[in-house]
Design an enzyme around this catalytic site. Structure first.
Site, PDB file in Angstrom:
ATOM      1  N   ASP A   9       0.857  -1.188   0.000  1.00 24.94           N
ATOM      2  CA  ASP A   9       0.000   0.000   0.000  1.00 24.94           C
ATOM      3  C   ASP A   9       0.893   1.238   0.000  1.00 24.94           C
ATOM      4  OD1 ASP A   9      -1.932   1.920   0.328  1.00 24.94           O
ATOM      5  OD2 ASP A   9      -2.772   1.096   2.171  1.00 24.94           O
ATOM      6  N   ASP A 105      -3.296   2.453  -5.896  1.00 26.26           N
ATOM      7  CA  ASP A 105      -2.145   2.556  -4.993  1.00 26.26           C
ATOM      8  C   ASP A 105      -1.918   1.319  -4.133  1.00 26.26           C
ATOM      9  OD1 ASP A 105      -4.469   2.932  -3.593  1.00 26.26           O
ATOM     10  OD2 ASP A 105      -3.712   4.548  -2.322  1.00 26.26           O
ATOM     11  N   GLU A 106      -2.660   0.232  -4.387  1.00 28.32           N
ATOM     12  CA  GLU A 106      -2.500  -0.990  -3.609  1.00 28.32           C
ATOM     13  C   GLU A 106      -2.400  -2.189  -4.550  1.00 28.32           C
ATOM     14  OE1 GLU A 106      -5.400  -1.484  -0.427  1.00 28.32           O
ATOM     15  OE2 GLU A 106      -6.008   0.607  -0.671  1.00 28.32           O
TER      16      GLU A 106
END
Length: 402
Positions: A9, A105-106
């Protein structure tokens, strides 16, 4: 065989990317936000100094500035974020071919079959990935390491920023069960409220319930959450090129001005249903259920959903269902800021549950032909070339009653 899964993350992703070109702002509270003048002025991301003031993602700019008067606001650059997302996933791909992005974003990484190539220590591999991302891209990561996807994500949320957390298969209960229920993937506010009535405040409280109770309260989601709480999540990490089956198709719109009449709401819903129906047809999909939601200027949302008598991908049928649902959760002149329409229970075939009229030509066939013709015109001349007229048959504003 036990799996070894990482959840990576990126910390304060939008804000961190913006600060790469603005190092002078690193120690100041910074937030990336939408345009304050367009009613989409909400906080999209914030850096660590802003978090210390209590600034939260998705709150309005004025709320954030009440907490932090000196908050520096930066506009978003979405193409830049997509570029960095591709770059970081390229780094992940050098450790395993099983990389599944979860948003921009993960990502989950299944390193079960490849970690022997990098020393065999999952925590050390997580540390090496964090170091590479920091060195090559200037960004930081929090990484969770566990034996399933849900617990790997719990691990990445456990300590931030720039940390690795291992939730091992032999004593995961000591780490996971004391955590608040809201930390569990997909345990949103509605699920938390429903379960709190039965004394459920932690993940361990949910795990201790009779599994029939959460299923009765929340349906399939309740059963899924109970299994997650008990460490059961067999879902695979899908490689990036393998797309997950589409489960829903939806659209929402925040209106420049509040809607207060039936005619305004119907026109807004018609635009959304047109978009959703067009996307369904483009993927050769039909929906068996529809969900509609409205949000007021105070950001309070209400939603309902219903099964359809026949599966469809036609705008008119979606609109009829959406307006019926909206009528159950909204009455004029209460202001509406946002409407959303979502097609659910998607299949690749038409399913009918009603008696057909043997003596009349099916109206759905005529609608099908009409809407496919609209699709053809739009593909040739652009999406604005043609639109549906008022589905209710009149162009006049209604009185707001009824």
């Amino acid at each position: 065989m036990d799996r070894t899964i990482l959840h990576c993350d990126l910390n304060s992703f939008y804000a961190s990317v913006e600060l790469l070109s603005r190092p002078d702002l690193r120690e100041r509270p910074v937030a990336v936000c939408g345009d304050p003048a367009s009613r989409k002025g909400i906080i999209l991301a914030k850096n660590e100094p802003a978090k210390r003031f209590g600034v939260k993602t998705a709150e309005t700019i004025w709320q954030a500035r009440e907490k932090c008067p000196d908050l520096v606001l930066l506009p978003p650059h979405h193409e830049l974020y997509r570029k960095f997302s591709r770059l970081v996933n390229h780094i992940y791909g050098q450790y395993t071919d099983l990389v599944e992005p979860f948003g921009i974003d993960e990502s989950w990484l299944d390193i079960t079959g490849s970690m022997h190539l990098f020393g065999g220590d999952a925590a050390a591999i997580a540390g090496a990935i964090r170091a590479r991302v920091r060195r090559e891209l200037g960004l930081t990561l929090s990484v969770g390491v566990s034996f399933n996807k849900v617990f790997a994500k719990l691990g990445s949320d456990y300590r931030k920023p720039d940390a690795t957390t291992v939730i091992p298969p032999d004593h995961w209960r000591e780490i996971v069960w004391p955590l608040p229920l809201g930390n569990l993937l997909y345990a949103g506010p509605a699920a938390q409220r429903a379960l709190s009535r039965y004394g459920v405040g932690t993940i361990g409280d949910l795990a201790a319930l009779d599994p029939a109770l959460p299923e009765r309260l929340l349906g399939k989601l309740g059963s899924q959450l109970w299994h997650y709480a008990n460490g059961v999540d067999p879902s695979p990490v899908r490689p990036q090129h393998e797309k997950e089956a589409v489960k829903s198709v939806g659209n929402s719109f925040t209106f420049p001005e509040n809607l207060t009449t039936w005619a305004q709401v119907r026109r807004g819903a018609a635009l959304l249903c047109d978009s959703v129906a067009s996307r369904l047809r483009s993927q050769d999909l039909y929906c068996g259920a529809v969900q509609a939601a409205v949000r007021d200027p105070a950001f309070h949302s209400r939603s309902r959903q219903k099964h359809l008598p026949r599966s469809t991908h036609l705008m008119r049928e979606l609109l009829e269902a959406a307006m019926e649902l909206i009528g159950g959760i909204w009455q004029p002149p209460s202001p509406v800021r946002l409407i959303s329409v979502t097609a659910l229970e998607l299949t690749g075939r038409l399913e009918t549950y009603e008696q057909a009229d043997l003596f009349a030509p099916p109206p759905a066939e005529r609608r099908e032909h009409l809407e496919q013709t609209v699709d053809t015109i739009r593909r040739k001349f652009g999406s604005a070339a043609i639109s549906f007229g008022d589905p209710n048959g009149g162009g006049q504003e209604d009185s707001g009653e009824g």
